[in-house]
Scaffold this motif. Structure first.
Motif, short mmCIF file in Angstrom:
data_model
loop_
_atom_site.label_atom_id
_atom_site.label_comp_id
_atom_site.label_asym_id
_atom_site.label_seq_id
_atom_site.Cartn_x
_atom_site.Cartn_y
_atom_site.Cartn_z
N ALA A 1 -38.84 -62.48 7.99
CA ALA A 1 -38.99 -61.03 8.10
C ALA A 1 -37.91 -60.36 7.26
O ALA A 1 -36.82 -60.91 7.06
N VAL A 2 -38.23 -59.17 6.79
CA VAL A 2 -37.23 -58.27 6.22
C VAL A 2 -37.08 -57.12 7.21
O VAL A 2 -38.07 -56.44 7.52
N ALA A 3 -35.89 -56.95 7.74
CA ALA A 3 -35.58 -55.80 8.59
C ALA A 3 -35.02 -54.71 7.69
O ALA A 3 -34.13 -54.97 6.88
N ALA B 1 -35.62 -49.24 11.00
CA ALA B 1 -36.89 -48.55 10.88
C ALA B 1 -38.08 -49.48 10.98
O ALA B 1 -39.20 -49.03 11.23
N GLY B 2 -37.86 -50.79 10.76
CA GLY B 2 -39.02 -51.67 10.86
C GLY B 2 -38.72 -53.10 10.45
O GLY B 2 -37.63 -53.44 9.99
N LEU B 3 -39.75 -53.90 10.64
CA LEU B 3 -39.78 -55.30 10.22
C LEU B 3 -41.03 -55.52 9.39
O LEU B 3 -42.12 -55.10 9.78
N GLU B 4 -40.88 -56.19 8.27
CA GLU B 4 -42.01 -56.60 7.45
C GLU B 4 -42.06 -58.12 7.51
O GLU B 4 -41.12 -58.80 7.06
N LEU B 5 -43.11 -58.67 8.12
CA LEU B 5 -43.22 -60.12 8.26
C LEU B 5 -43.84 -60.73 7.02
O LEU B 5 -44.83 -60.21 6.47
N VAL C 1 -43.65 -52.49 12.93
CA VAL C 1 -43.79 -53.92 12.65
C VAL C 1 -45.06 -54.09 11.83
O VAL C 1 -46.16 -53.74 12.29
N GLY C 2 -44.91 -54.57 10.60
CA GLY C 2 -46.04 -54.71 9.69
C GLY C 2 -45.97 -56.02 8.93
O GLY C 2 -45.23 -56.93 9.28
N GLY C 3 -46.75 -56.09 7.86
CA GLY C 3 -46.81 -57.32 7.08
C GLY C 3 -47.81 -58.28 7.68
O GLY C 3 -48.95 -57.89 8.00
N LEU C 4 -47.40 -59.53 7.86
CA LEU C 4 -48.31 -60.56 8.33
C LEU C 4 -48.44 -60.53 9.85
O LEU C 4 -47.94 -61.39 10.58
N VAL C 5 -49.11 -59.49 10.33
CA VAL C 5 -49.37 -59.31 11.75
C VAL C 5 -50.85 -58.95 11.92
O VAL C 5 -51.48 -58.40 11.01
#
Length: 201
Positions: free
Chosen positions: A110-112, A168-172, A49-53
């Motif tokens: 989010a983009v999953a 594989a993930g989420l990009e916020l 989990v990345g991006g705006l976190v």
């Protein structure tokens, strides 16, 4: 994946809880993917989990399994027209992962994305509040590779293309950013009860 498969030629089953334009698939679970099924070993699976976190985090499967277990029991609906009733996925609520990463106030979407590179966009509101899961079990058994194992995203209130296989993930993000099918004419959100299949629906 055939984007028109299942849209015509089916008679809607008279069953309560069936969204418009859908049919009850019964015991069948069609395998529909945009890509060839990858070989992702459980030992190699990770979820980030990345991006705006505030705190980007990455889990392997063993680490994910230490989070509080959660299950979804209910129905799923595919944009190609089939629905399955009374399915059960086991894993962890996506809320547990997001709570650990702490989304920033500016995060709205989010983009999953999967281990293959496939991606789907989702409003953050559709992923929180007990509405989404990272699942590795189906009906009490390990999720099979053709259905997204070792682990997939499950967002059952939206069409199932949003439930990214081999996740594989989420990009916020602070904006909506279309994923694979959204760039190819599918609806940005995909609510089955409103038949949001294609852009403009």
């Amino acid at each position: 994946m055939n984007t028109t498969r299942g849209f015509t030629g089916r008679t809607r089953a008279a069953r309560p809880g069936l969204p418009p334009g859908q049919y009850d698939a019964g015991d069948d679970w069609p395998v529909l993917s945009a890509e060839v099924t990858p070989e992702v070993a459980a030992a190699d699976w990770t979820f980030r989990v990345g991006g705006l976190v505030a705190e980007p985090r990455t889990w392997d499967l063993a680490g994910a399994r230490t989070l509080p277990a959660s299950a979804y029991a209910g129905d799923i609906h595919c944009v190609t027209g089939w629905s399955k009733f009374g399915v059960r996925f086991g894993g962890v609520s996506l809320d547990a992962f997001l709570d650990a990463a702490r989304p920033l106030p500016s995060a709205t979407h989010a983009v999953a994305y999967s281990h293959t590179g496939y991606a789907a966009n989702l409003p953050l509101a559709d992923l929180t509040g007990g509405r989404a899961w990272i699942a590795w079990d189906y009906e009490g058994q390990p999720l099979s590779p053709e259905h997204g194992g070792p682990a997939r995203l499950v967002v059952p209130h939206l069409y199932f293309w949003k439930s990214v296989k081999w996740v594989a993930g989420l990009e916020l993000l602070d904006h909506d950013e279309p994923g694979f099918w959204e760039q190819n004419g599918y609806h940005a959100r995909g609510n089955p009860w409103e038949e949001q299949r294609y852009s403009g629906d």
